[in-house]
Design an enzyme around this catalytic site. Structure first.
Site, mmCIF file in Angstrom:
data_model
loop_
_atom_site.group_PDB
_atom_site.id
_atom_site.type_symbol
_atom_site.label_atom_id
_atom_site.label_comp_id
_atom_site.label_asym_id
_atom_site.label_seq_id
_atom_site.Cartn_x
_atom_site.Cartn_y
_atom_site.Cartn_z
ATOM 1 N N LYS A 77 -29.248 26.185 8.648
ATOM 2 C CA LYS A 77 -30.578 25.979 8.062
ATOM 3 C C LYS A 77 -31.570 26.903 8.763
ATOM 4 O O LYS A 77 -31.299 27.412 9.852
ATOM 5 C CB LYS A 77 -31.032 24.536 8.281
ATOM 6 C CG LYS A 77 -30.187 23.546 7.528
ATOM 7 C CD LYS A 77 -30.824 22.171 7.501
ATOM 8 C CE LYS A 77 -29.979 21.256 6.632
ATOM 9 N NZ LYS A 77 -28.590 21.169 7.136
ATOM 10 N N GLY A 114 -20.754 33.698 7.991
ATOM 11 C CA GLY A 114 -20.356 33.911 6.602
ATOM 12 C C GLY A 114 -21.208 35.012 5.977
ATOM 13 O O GLY A 114 -21.952 35.699 6.687
ATOM 14 N N ASP A 115 -21.132 35.142 4.662
ATOM 15 C CA ASP A 115 -21.862 36.253 4.029
ATOM 16 C C ASP A 115 -23.378 36.096 4.155
ATOM 17 O O ASP A 115 -24.094 37.072 4.426
ATOM 18 C CB ASP A 115 -21.431 36.470 2.572
ATOM 19 C CG ASP A 115 -21.505 35.208 1.739
ATOM 20 O OD1 ASP A 115 -21.809 34.124 2.278
ATOM 21 O OD2 ASP A 115 -21.254 35.297 0.520
ATOM 22 N N ASP A 140 -14.695 28.558 3.358
ATOM 23 C CA ASP A 140 -14.737 28.821 1.908
ATOM 24 C C ASP A 140 -13.928 30.071 1.522
ATOM 25 O O ASP A 140 -13.557 30.239 0.363
ATOM 26 C CB ASP A 140 -16.187 29.001 1.445
ATOM 27 C CG ASP A 140 -17.079 27.837 1.844
ATOM 28 O OD1 ASP A 140 -16.538 26.747 2.099
ATOM 29 O OD2 ASP A 140 -18.305 28.022 1.897
ATOM 30 N N MET A 182 -13.982 20.895 0.089
ATOM 31 C CA MET A 182 -15.118 21.815 0.186
ATOM 32 C C MET A 182 -14.741 23.195 -0.355
ATOM 33 O O MET A 182 -13.665 23.381 -0.915
ATOM 34 C CB MET A 182 -15.569 21.920 1.641
ATOM 35 C CG MET A 182 -16.338 20.708 2.122
ATOM 36 S SD MET A 182 -16.898 20.992 3.819
ATOM 37 C CE MET A 182 -18.071 19.667 3.990
ATOM 38 N N ARG A 184 -17.596 25.362 -1.404
ATOM 39 C CA ARG A 184 -18.783 25.817 -2.130
ATOM 40 C C ARG A 184 -18.380 26.357 -3.501
ATOM 41 O O ARG A 184 -17.615 25.690 -4.176
ATOM 42 C CB ARG A 184 -19.536 26.859 -1.310
ATOM 43 C CG ARG A 184 -20.994 26.447 -1.091
ATOM 44 C CD ARG A 184 -21.727 27.492 -0.311
ATOM 45 N NE ARG A 184 -21.777 27.147 1.077
ATOM 46 C CZ ARG A 184 -22.784 26.505 1.655
ATOM 47 N NH1 ARG A 184 -23.841 26.176 0.979
ATOM 48 N NH2 ARG A 184 -22.751 26.214 2.929
ATOM 49 N N GLU A 235 -15.351 21.031 -4.694
ATOM 50 C CA GLU A 235 -16.640 20.339 -4.772
ATOM 51 C C GLU A 235 -17.594 20.920 -5.822
ATOM 52 O O GLU A 235 -18.443 20.213 -6.356
ATOM 53 C CB GLU A 235 -17.325 20.341 -3.406
ATOM 54 C CG GLU A 235 -17.614 21.743 -2.862
ATOM 55 C CD GLU A 235 -18.270 21.734 -1.493
ATOM 56 O OE1 GLU A 235 -18.556 20.666 -0.941
ATOM 57 O OE2 GLU A 235 -18.483 22.851 -0.955
ATOM 58 N N HIS A 282 -16.130 17.025 6.160
ATOM 59 C CA HIS A 282 -16.195 17.911 7.323
ATOM 60 C C HIS A 282 -14.959 17.890 8.208
ATOM 61 O O HIS A 282 -14.878 18.695 9.144
ATOM 62 C CB HIS A 282 -17.451 17.582 8.136
ATOM 63 C CG HIS A 282 -18.701 17.912 7.386
ATOM 64 N ND1 HIS A 282 -19.206 17.103 6.388
ATOM 65 C CD2 HIS A 282 -19.519 18.987 7.440
ATOM 66 C CE1 HIS A 282 -20.298 17.651 5.885
ATOM 67 N NE2 HIS A 282 -20.510 18.799 6.501
ATOM 68 N N ARG A 285 -13.471 21.132 8.740
ATOM 69 C CA ARG A 285 -14.085 22.107 9.644
ATOM 70 C C ARG A 285 -13.833 21.806 11.122
ATOM 71 O O ARG A 285 -13.859 22.707 11.943
ATOM 72 C CB ARG A 285 -15.605 22.148 9.395
ATOM 73 C CG ARG A 285 -15.946 22.547 7.994
ATOM 74 C CD ARG A 285 -17.306 23.161 7.795
ATOM 75 N NE ARG A 285 -18.365 22.654 8.599
ATOM 76 C CZ ARG A 285 -19.638 22.527 8.181
ATOM 77 N NH1 ARG A 285 -19.934 22.846 6.924
ATOM 78 N NH2 ARG A 285 -20.569 22.107 8.981
HETATM 79 O O1 F6P Z 1 -19.841 26.845 3.736
HETATM 80 C C1 F6P Z 1 -19.081 25.916 4.436
HETATM 81 C C2 F6P Z 1 -19.292 24.524 3.920
HETATM 82 O O2 F6P Z 1 -18.438 23.654 4.635
HETATM 83 C C3 F6P Z 1 -19.085 24.366 2.412
HETATM 84 O O3 F6P Z 1 -17.730 24.346 2.050
HETATM 85 C C4 F6P Z 1 -19.835 23.090 2.155
HETATM 86 O O4 F6P Z 1 -20.291 23.024 0.822
HETATM 87 C C5 F6P Z 1 -20.996 23.183 3.115
HETATM 88 O O5 F6P Z 1 -20.618 24.091 4.133
HETATM 89 C C6 F6P Z 1 -21.405 21.879 3.738
HETATM 90 O O6 F6P Z 1 -22.536 22.097 4.523
HETATM 91 P P1 F6P Z 1 -23.152 21.014 5.515
HETATM 92 O O7 F6P Z 1 -22.433 21.176 6.839
HETATM 93 O O8 F6P Z 1 -24.586 21.412 5.606
HETATM 94 O O9 F6P Z 1 -22.930 19.672 4.926
#
Ligand code: F6P
Length: 358
Positions: A77, A114-115, A140, A182, A184, A235, A282, A285
């Site tokens: 953010k 990322g990009d 992603d 996830m 995106r 998603e 998450h 991740r």
């Molecule tokens: O870009 C990585 C990602 O994990 C996406 O797959 C997912 O939509 C987004 O980030 C989630 O973001 P946050 O951590 O803000 O919930």
């Protein structure tokens, strides 16, 4: 004087970030350089003084690189070109970042992102005359010009394991189990995990599904096989009328989420087949990185240090044919990587009889 370089992680975290940091610290120290870790992405360079820590070799004894997350912290953010202030206004705070970078006396910075992060970091670096090398990371896998980004392999492994755990309970209860993953706007995680995890149906944003065909397929699976099915859905897959399914948080910000529940309701309402949804979220991740993510992360880190040593900047490292090459960052940003219809995995899935609902 000793060369001093900086490193920061930016955007959403993923597995393998600590392995990149481990690699950069070791490769740089091997050359006699000092490494400063900037905390919380570009946020660590905002304000009066930079937030950072000196990364010593002793700290990177082989423990940190196994862990998910990033020891430096990160943020997805607060675009510094359009930074949200407490009074509700937005400000360009990039000059603070440049000033803090200069205060630290760095010769170059390695940005892992990322990009979106690469785009922001590159513009700041150009504005401030900062030497930058980029390393691609994102679960992603949507960054162009690289076959894979750090974190993707681990996310696919986690999603595959989730399907392994959903299949027995689907079979026990004669249900459709839906796994929402996830990714995106790119369907890479669902596509790869769907095949590896034996899904009957894979829904991805790049392939438009038809609800009637999807239901026909589910009925067919229920009749022909073990009376159950597993389905994986990205998603960003939309409702059949093209509506995005999003959740809105208390600040009014929207993000993807809910397509799995939406589909389960539709399926149960229109077919009498019980459906349940698991939203993986998450955990994709936060897992320890797979060996593939660790290897790629380490090779990327070494290459990034080599690029700095030879004075090559505004470059991003990429994975090509089990090799690391470097390309202009602008090329990577320009080439968004969605699932293409000639992807070998789309062909593989179709040939295996896996349905895309089309
Ligand atoms: O870009 C990585 C990602 O994990 C996406 O797959 C997912 O939509 C987004 O980030 C989630 O973001 P946050 O951590 O803000 O919930």
């Amino acid at each position: 004087m000793t060369k001093k370089i900086g490193i920061l992680t930016s955007g959403g975290d993923c597995a393998g970030l600590n392995a990149v940091i481990h690699s950069v610290v070791h490769a740089a120290h091997h050359k006699g350089w000092e490494v400063l870790g900037i905390l919380d992405g570009t946020a660590g360079l905002l304000g009066e003084s930079p937030q950072y820590k000196t990364l010593s070799l002793d700290e990177f004894d082989g423990n940190i690189m196994r862990r998910g997350g990033t020891i430096l912290g990160t943020t997805n953010k607060g675009d510094p070109f359009h930074y949200p202030m407490a009074d509700g206004t937005h400000q360009d705070r990039t000059e603070e970042i440049i000033a803090n970078y200069n205060k630290l006396g760095l010769e170059a910075i390695i940005g892992i992102g990322g990009d979106g992060s690469h785009d922001i970091l590159r513009r700041i670096c150009q504005q401030g005359g900062i030497n930058m090398v980029g390393i691609p990371k994102t679960i992603d896998n949507d960054i162009g010009e690289t076959e894979a980004s750090v974190g993707y392999d681990t996310a696919v492994m986690v999603a595959t394991e989730a399907l392994d755990r959903l299949q027995p309970t689907a079979a026990s209860h004669d249900r459709i189990m839906i796994l929402e993953v996830m990714g995106r706007d790119a369907g890479h995680i669902a596509l790869s995990a769907g095949i590896a995890g034996g899904a009957d149906i894979i829904l991805i944003p790049e392939i438009q599904y038809d609800m009637d065909k999807l239901l026909a397929r589910i009925n067919d699976i229920e009749k022909r096989t073990q009376n159950s099915a597993i389905m994986i859905v990205s998603e960003a897959v939309k409702a059949p009328d093209g509506q995005k399914i999003m959740v809105t948080d208390s600040t009014g910000a929207q993000r993807y989420g809910g397509i799995g529940t939406y589909l389960a309701e539709q399926i149960t309402a229109r077919s009498n087949i019980e459906a349940r949804t698991t939203v993986l979220g998450h955990v994709q991740r936060g897992s320890p990185p797979t060996y593939r993510d660790r290897l790629m992360a380490m090779a990327f880190g070494v290459k990034a240090v080599d690029l700095i040593a030879t004075g090559q900047f505004d470059r991003m490292v990429t994975w090509k044919n089990r090799n690391v090459v470097d390309i202009p960052i602008s090329d990577a940003i320009a080439a968004y990587h969605a699932v293409s219809m000639d992807d070998i995995m789309v062909h593989t899935a179709r040939s295996l009889g896996i349905s895309f609902g089309d």
